[in-house]
Scaffold this active site. Structure first.
Site, PDB file in Angstrom:
ATOM      1  N   ILE A  44      80.430  70.568  41.568  1.00 30.72           N
ATOM      2  CA  ILE A  44      79.266  70.672  42.588  1.00 30.72           C
ATOM      3  C   ILE A  44      78.093  69.852  42.171  1.00 30.72           C
ATOM      4  O   ILE A  44      77.762  69.722  41.079  1.00 30.72           O
ATOM      5  CB  ILE A  44      78.735  72.191  42.446  1.00 30.72           C
ATOM      6  CG1 ILE A  44      79.868  73.234  42.922  1.00 30.72           C
ATOM      7  CG2 ILE A  44      77.613  72.492  43.503  1.00 30.72           C
ATOM      8  CD1 ILE A  44      80.642  72.926  44.120  1.00 30.72           C
TER       9      ILE A  44
ATOM     10  N   TYR B 166      83.796  77.451  27.250  1.00 30.72           N
ATOM     11  CA  TYR B 166      83.283  77.683  28.733  1.00 30.72           C
ATOM     12  C   TYR B 166      84.413  78.326  29.582  1.00 30.72           C
ATOM     13  O   TYR B 166      84.176  79.433  30.175  1.00 30.72           O
ATOM     14  CB  TYR B 166      83.064  76.287  29.153  1.00 30.72           C
ATOM     15  CG  TYR B 166      82.427  76.310  30.793  1.00 30.72           C
ATOM     16  CD1 TYR B 166      80.999  77.135  30.888  1.00 30.72           C
ATOM     17  CD2 TYR B 166      83.229  76.093  31.832  1.00 30.72           C
ATOM     18  CE1 TYR B 166      80.557  77.234  32.238  1.00 30.72           C
ATOM     19  CE2 TYR B 166      82.745  76.078  33.158  1.00 30.72           C
ATOM     20  CZ  TYR B 166      81.309  76.521  33.304  1.00 30.72           C
ATOM     21  OH  TYR B 166      80.673  76.570  34.469  1.00 30.72           O
TER      22      TYR B 166
ATOM     23  N   LYS C 127      84.196  81.976  31.182  1.00 29.39           N
ATOM     24  CA  LYS C 127      84.302  82.047  32.549  1.00 29.39           C
ATOM     25  C   LYS C 127      85.564  82.787  32.927  1.00 29.39           C
ATOM     26  O   LYS C 127      85.677  83.549  33.802  1.00 29.39           O
ATOM     27  CB  LYS C 127      84.306  80.838  33.148  1.00 29.39           C
ATOM     28  CG  LYS C 127      82.904  80.246  33.288  1.00 29.39           C
ATOM     29  CD  LYS C 127      81.788  81.058  33.883  1.00 29.39           C
ATOM     30  CE  LYS C 127      80.271  80.272  34.010  1.00 29.39           C
ATOM     31  NZ  LYS C 127      79.509  81.123  34.805  1.00 29.39           N
TER      32      LYS C 127
ATOM     33  N   VAL D 268      68.452  86.821  31.284  1.00 30.45           N
ATOM     34  CA  VAL D 268      69.352  87.854  31.200  1.00 30.45           C
ATOM     35  C   VAL D 268      70.131  88.265  29.870  1.00 30.45           C
ATOM     36  O   VAL D 268      70.759  89.039  29.591  1.00 30.45           O
ATOM     37  CB  VAL D 268      70.509  87.177  32.131  1.00 30.45           C
ATOM     38  CG1 VAL D 268      69.986  86.927  33.560  1.00 30.45           C
ATOM     39  CG2 VAL D 268      71.237  85.833  31.673  1.00 30.45           C
TER      40      VAL D 268
ATOM     41  N   SER E  62      84.063  80.040  37.380  1.00 32.00           N
ATOM     42  CA  SER E  62      84.302  78.666  37.552  1.00 32.00           C
ATOM     43  C   SER E  62      85.789  78.380  37.933  1.00 32.00           C
ATOM     44  O   SER E  62      86.788  79.276  37.236  1.00 32.00           O
ATOM     45  CB  SER E  62      83.795  77.912  36.336  1.00 32.00           C
ATOM     46  OG  SER E  62      84.288  76.457  36.131  1.00 32.00           O
TER      47      SER E  62
END
Length: 255
Positions: A187, A154, A158, A63, A141
């Protein structure tokens, strides 16, 4: 069969939440284009779908490469001529802290922001052909809604995804294309311990235990629970929902 007759493209479909979502879409009748950087893993995802009687093909997709993106979208156009669901799932935790290299910075930006931005743009003509039934989904997230003490980078990327979801939903509303995000909490995937181990100095289990202690439901989520949320946002049951970053976090953000 909530996605019967529809075509869905899923990035990061070689494992974890991406694989579970690709399989779930196929179970509900979608023809799935499963993509991933890892050929062996994404081929296995497609094989699992077809072995269960579903319809799927696979493609290797980086990507971060616009050339790769254009190639895969051209293949979808050639094979199907339309796209109903685009799930921009692929992501990377990125480096921890602020003492990072230019390469680490650029990698996080390219995977978490650039990929979904340009893939959505390339796929837009095919999504418009869905005549008001198209759904674009991003994986953000909880760290995009509240800060991550381990990785500000991060949170930066996000958080960008969350606001891109909102802006893109407004931009594409006139086309009848819905845009939403999923904001997972912890998760149970191989990525979870890796996320903590970047700043753990050998004690990721202790950091994970501290984090889990503030999850109201008292456990990590499962990939199936993320896949079910993605299915809801992909199908017509969420036809009046757009611009929403949906937490799937066991109550973490409700504290």
């Amino acid at each position: 069969m909530r996605l019967a007759g529809r075509v869905a493209l899923v990035t990061g479909a070689g494992s974890g939440m991406g694989r579970a979502s690709a399989i779930r879409f196929a179970e509900e009748g979608a023809t799935v284009v499963a993509t991933d950087l890892d050929e062996a893993s994404v081929r296995e995802t497609a094989d699992q779908i077809t072995a269960a009687g579903g319809a799927a093909r696979w493609a290797v997709l980086d990507v971060t490469s616009r050339e790769n993106i254009d190639r895969v979208v051209a293949e979808v156009e050639r094979d199907h001529g339309i796209l109903h669901v685009l799930f921009n799932h692929v992501g990377a935790p990125g480096a921890a802290g602020l003492d990072i290299t230019d390469e680490e910075w650029q990698f996080a930006i390219d995977v978490n922001l650039k990929g979904g931005f340009f893939l959505t743009g390339a796929a837009l003509p095919l999504l418009r052909k869905a005549s008001g039934s198209a759904s674009v989904i991003f994986t953000a997230s909880t760290a995009g809604l509240v800060g991550s003490p381990i990785s500000p980078l991060y949170s930066l990327t996000k958080g960008g995804v969350v606001n891109f979801v909102r802006g893109l939903a407004l931009n594409l509303a006139a086309d009848g294309i819905r845009v939403n995000g999923i904001c997972p909490g912890p998760i149970d995937t191989p990525m979870l311990p890796k996320f903590f181990s970047r700043a753990a100095e050998g004690v990721p289990a202790e950091l994970m235990q501290q984090y889990m202690s503030v999850i109201p439901l008292g456990r990590a989520g499962t990939v199936t629970e993320i896949a079910n949320a993605a299915l809801f946002l992909a199908c017509d049951e969420s036809s009046f929902i757009t611009g929403v970053p949906l937490p799937v976090d066991g109550g973490y953000l409700a504290r």
